[in-house]
Design a protein around this motif. Structure first.
Motif, PDB file in Angstrom:
ATOM      1  N   LEU A  99      -5.174  -9.883  -5.590  1.00 23.22           N
ATOM      2  CA  LEU A  99      -4.020  -9.540  -6.423  1.00 23.22           C
ATOM      3  C   LEU A  99      -3.167 -10.769  -6.725  1.00 23.22           C
ATOM      4  O   LEU A  99      -2.623 -10.906  -7.819  1.00 23.22           O
ATOM      5  N   MET A 100      -3.055 -11.668  -5.762  1.00 23.62           N
ATOM      6  CA  MET A 100      -2.324 -12.920  -5.994  1.00 23.62           C
ATOM      7  C   MET A 100      -3.049 -13.810  -7.008  1.00 23.62           C
ATOM      8  O   MET A 100      -2.421 -14.578  -7.741  1.00 23.62           O
ATOM      9  N   ALA A 101      -4.372 -13.717  -7.042  1.00 25.32           N
ATOM     10  CA  ALA A 101      -5.164 -14.556  -7.939  1.00 25.32           C
ATOM     11  C   ALA A 101      -5.035 -14.112  -9.394  1.00 25.32           C
ATOM     12  O   ALA A 101      -5.192 -14.936 -10.309  1.00 25.32           O
ATOM     13  N   PHE A 102      -4.745 -12.840  -9.621  1.00 28.41           N
ATOM     14  CA  PHE A 102      -4.725 -12.312 -10.985  1.00 28.41           C
ATOM     15  C   PHE A 102      -3.876 -13.136 -11.952  1.00 28.41           C
ATOM     16  O   PHE A 102      -4.395 -13.608 -12.973  1.00 28.41           O
ATOM     17  N   PRO A 103      -2.569 -13.349 -11.692  1.00 26.33           N
ATOM     18  CA  PRO A 103      -1.780 -14.106 -12.679  1.00 26.33           C
ATOM     19  C   PRO A 103      -2.237 -15.556 -12.824  1.00 26.33           C
ATOM     20  O   PRO A 103      -2.180 -16.126 -13.922  1.00 26.33           O
ATOM     21  N   GLU A 104      -2.699 -16.141 -11.741  1.00 25.13           N
ATOM     22  CA  GLU A 104      -3.163 -17.535 -11.796  1.00 25.13           C
ATOM     23  C   GLU A 104      -4.449 -17.654 -12.616  1.00 25.13           C
ATOM     24  O   GLU A 104      -4.642 -18.618 -13.350  1.00 25.13           O
ATOM     25  N   LEU A 105      -5.321 -16.664 -12.475  1.00 25.53           N
ATOM     26  CA  LEU A 105      -6.560 -16.669 -13.249  1.00 25.53           C
ATOM     27  C   LEU A 105      -6.283 -16.451 -14.733  1.00 25.53           C
ATOM     28  O   LEU A 105      -6.954 -17.016 -15.591  1.00 25.53           O
ATOM     29  N   LYS A 106      -5.287 -15.633 -15.031  1.00 26.57           N
ATOM     30  CA  LYS A 106      -4.916 -15.403 -16.433  1.00 26.57           C
ATOM     31  C   LYS A 106      -4.448 -16.703 -17.080  1.00 26.57           C
ATOM     32  O   LYS A 106      -4.703 -16.939 -18.254  1.00 26.57           O
ATOM     33  N   LYS A 107      -3.754 -17.538 -16.291  1.00 23.70           N
ATOM     34  CA  LYS A 107      -3.268 -18.835 -16.789  1.00 23.70           C
ATOM     35  C   LYS A 107      -4.358 -19.910 -16.724  1.00 23.70           C
ATOM     36  O   LYS A 107      -4.125 -21.035 -17.139  1.00 23.70           O
ATOM     37  N   ARG A 108      -5.479 -19.560 -16.140  1.00 19.84           N
ATOM     38  CA  ARG A 108      -6.581 -20.493 -15.897  1.00 19.84           C
ATOM     39  C   ARG A 108      -6.140 -21.673 -15.043  1.00 19.84           C
ATOM     40  O   ARG A 108      -6.557 -22.825 -15.247  1.00 19.84           O
ATOM     41  N   ALA A 109      -5.302 -21.357 -14.079  1.00 20.32           N
ATOM     42  CA  ALA A 109      -4.816 -22.374 -13.141  1.00 20.32           C
ATOM     43  C   ALA A 109      -5.827 -22.553 -12.011  1.00 20.32           C
ATOM     44  O   ALA A 109      -6.489 -21.604 -11.596  1.00 20.32           O
ATOM     45  N   ARG A 110      -5.912 -23.753 -11.522  1.00 20.11           N
ATOM     46  CA  ARG A 110      -6.843 -24.046 -10.421  1.00 20.11           C
ATOM     47  C   ARG A 110      -6.513 -23.218  -9.187  1.00 20.11           C
ATOM     48  O   ARG A 110      -7.393 -22.844  -8.420  1.00 20.11           O
ATOM     49  N   ARG A 111      -5.243 -22.903  -9.002  1.00 20.45           N
ATOM     50  CA  ARG A 111      -4.843 -22.079  -7.856  1.00 20.45           C
ATOM     51  C   ARG A 111      -5.555 -20.722  -7.892  1.00 20.45           C
ATOM     52  O   ARG A 111      -5.911 -20.179  -6.852  1.00 20.45           O
ATOM     53  N   GLY A 112      -5.769 -20.171  -9.071  1.00 16.15           N
ATOM     54  CA  GLY A 112      -6.491 -18.906  -9.196  1.00 16.15           C
ATOM     55  C   GLY A 112      -7.915 -19.031  -8.687  1.00 16.15           C
ATOM     56  O   GLY A 112      -8.401 -18.175  -7.953  1.00 16.15           O
ATOM     57  N   TRP A 113      -8.581 -20.122  -9.063  1.00 21.77           N
ATOM     58  CA  TRP A 113      -9.945 -20.345  -8.587  1.00 21.77           C
ATOM     59  C   TRP A 113      -9.941 -20.535  -7.075  1.00 21.77           C
ATOM     60  O   TRP A 113     -10.801 -19.986  -6.381  1.00 21.77           O
ATOM     61  N   ASP A 114      -8.976 -21.318  -6.585  1.00 21.92           N
ATOM     62  CA  ASP A 114      -8.879 -21.543  -5.133  1.00 21.92           C
ATOM     63  C   ASP A 114      -8.691 -20.223  -4.378  1.00 21.92           C
ATOM     64  O   ASP A 114      -9.280 -20.018  -3.314  1.00 21.92           O
ATOM     65  N   LEU A 115      -7.870 -19.328  -4.934  1.00 25.09           N
ATOM     66  CA  LEU A 115      -7.661 -18.026  -4.287  1.00 25.09           C
ATOM     67  C   LEU A 115      -8.941 -17.197  -4.307  1.00 25.09           C
ATOM     68  O   LEU A 115      -9.261 -16.517  -3.323  1.00 25.09           O
ATOM     69  N   LEU A 116      -9.681 -17.246  -5.404  1.00 24.47           N
ATOM     70  CA  LEU A 116     -10.959 -16.532  -5.444  1.00 24.47           C
ATOM     71  C   LEU A 116     -11.930 -17.101  -4.424  1.00 24.47           C
ATOM     72  O   LEU A 116     -12.664 -16.353  -3.774  1.00 24.47           O
ATOM     73  N   PHE A 117     -11.937 -18.413  -4.280  1.00 24.82           N
ATOM     74  CA  PHE A 117     -12.808 -19.043  -3.286  1.00 24.82           C
ATOM     75  C   PHE A 117     -12.415 -18.590  -1.883  1.00 24.82           C
ATOM     76  O   PHE A 117     -13.269 -18.222  -1.080  1.00 24.82           O
ATOM     77  N   LEU A 118     -11.118 -18.600  -1.601  1.00 21.91           N
ATOM     78  CA  LEU A 118     -10.647 -18.143  -0.300  1.00 21.91           C
ATOM     79  C   LEU A 118     -11.004 -16.675  -0.086  1.00 21.91           C
ATOM     80  O   LEU A 118     -11.465 -16.291   1.000  1.00 21.91           O
ATOM     81  N   GLY A 119     -10.834 -15.852  -1.116  1.00 24.26           N
ATOM     82  CA  GLY A 119     -11.216 -14.448  -1.018  1.00 24.26           C
ATOM     83  C   GLY A 119     -12.702 -14.275  -0.753  1.00 24.26           C
ATOM     84  O   GLY A 119     -13.112 -13.394   0.012  1.00 24.26           O
ATOM     85  N   SER A 120     -13.513 -15.127  -1.356  1.00 21.08           N
ATOM     86  CA  SER A 120     -14.962 -15.068  -1.119  1.00 21.08           C
ATOM     87  C   SER A 120     -15.303 -15.439   0.317  1.00 21.08           C
ATOM     88  O   SER A 120     -16.186 -14.835   0.932  1.00 21.08           O
ATOM     89  N   LEU A 121     -14.594 -16.415   0.863  1.00 24.00           N
ATOM     90  CA  LEU A 121     -14.801 -16.775   2.270  1.00 24.00           C
ATOM     91  C   LEU A 121     -14.409 -15.613   3.184  1.00 24.00           C
ATOM     92  O   LEU A 121     -15.107 -15.310   4.160  1.00 24.00           O
ATOM     93  N   ILE A 122     -13.301 -14.973   2.857  1.00 26.98           N
ATOM     94  CA  ILE A 122     -12.849 -13.834   3.655  1.00 26.98           C
ATOM     95  C   ILE A 122     -13.834 -12.678   3.542  1.00 26.98           C
ATOM     96  O   ILE A 122     -14.133 -11.998   4.530  1.00 26.98           O
ATOM     97  N   ASN A 123     -14.376 -12.464   2.348  1.00 23.96           N
ATOM     98  CA  ASN A 123     -15.365 -11.420   2.151  1.00 23.96           C
ATOM     99  C   ASN A 123     -16.628 -11.713   2.960  1.00 23.96           C
ATOM    100  O   ASN A 123     -17.254 -10.802   3.514  1.00 23.96           O
ATOM    101  N   LEU A 124     -16.987 -12.978   3.047  1.00 22.21           N
ATOM    102  CA  LEU A 124     -18.126 -13.374   3.876  1.00 22.21           C
ATOM    103  C   LEU A 124     -17.836 -13.065   5.351  1.00 22.21           C
ATOM    104  O   LEU A 124     -18.699 -12.547   6.066  1.00 22.21           O
ATOM    105  N   ALA A 125     -16.618 -13.353   5.784  1.00 16.55           N
ATOM    106  CA  ALA A 125     -16.220 -13.027   7.160  1.00 16.55           C
ATOM    107  C   ALA A 125     -16.300 -11.522   7.398  1.00 16.55           C
ATOM    108  O   ALA A 125     -16.745 -11.070   8.458  1.00 16.55           O
TER     109      ALA A 125
END
Length: 171
Positions: A99-125
């Motif tokens: 949910l935090m990644a949503f606005p950042e991804l809409k802006k195409r900010a690197r923070r959005g990608w970083d949050l998705l990456f972190l979410g993917s790591l958490i999903n792997l956990a």
């Protein structure tokens, strides 16, 4: 912590550097729908956590009620309960990150990608933790690892579409 994540990003990115690239139109489509996928999956995971909480609470009450009259009835061990609660916390954290990644991804900010990456790591956990939930087994782990690999592949395919990390870097 940031350095560890950066090392993981470099390691995982290295695994996918020789993977066949997606066509440009597929990358553009993925970049356009990714914010909405993050929003939808974040909301779905919140509802999943709430549903799991209700089920676990109800199951605990039923087990407690039956154990008074039928002590030989199966009860989940403390370890099982700990793992289930830990899995719910991990799902909740992943939902919040999406949910935090949503606005950042809409802006195409690197923070959005970083949050998705972190979410993917958490999903792997979560995939690894869920192995220890009674009756989940190795098939759950294999499916989780496979879906994580696909997610990481897609993430690294579109990483360049996301801008600078901070406003200073953008200048």
């Amino acid at each position: 912590m940031k350095e560890s994540i950066k090392k993981l990003e470099a390691t995982i990115g290295g695994l996918f550097k020789d993977a066949p690239p997606l066509p440009k139109n597929a990358k553009a489509t993925l970049v356009n729908i990714w914010p909405w996928l993050a929003l939808i999956f974040g909301i779905v995971q919140l509802f999943a956590v709430m549903g799991l909480w209700r089920i676990v609470s109800w199951t605990n009450q039923v087990e407690d009620a039956f154990s008074a009259f039928y002590p030989t009835v199966y009860q989940h061990s403390s370890f099982d309960k700990l793992v289930i609660y830990l899995a719910m916390v991990v799902l909740l954290v992943d939902a919040v990150i999406l949910l935090m990644a949503f606005p950042e991804l809409k802006k195409r900010a690197r923070r959005g990608w970083d949050l998705l990456f972190l979410g993917s790591l958490i999903n792997l956990a979560y995939s690894i933790i869920s192995v220890f939930i009674d009756n989940r087994g190795m098939s759950s782990l294999i499916l989780g690892l496979l879906s994580s690999a696909i997610g990481f592949y897609l993430l690294f395919q579109v990483r360049d579409a996301y801008g600078a990390k901070t406003p200073k870097e953008a200048k």
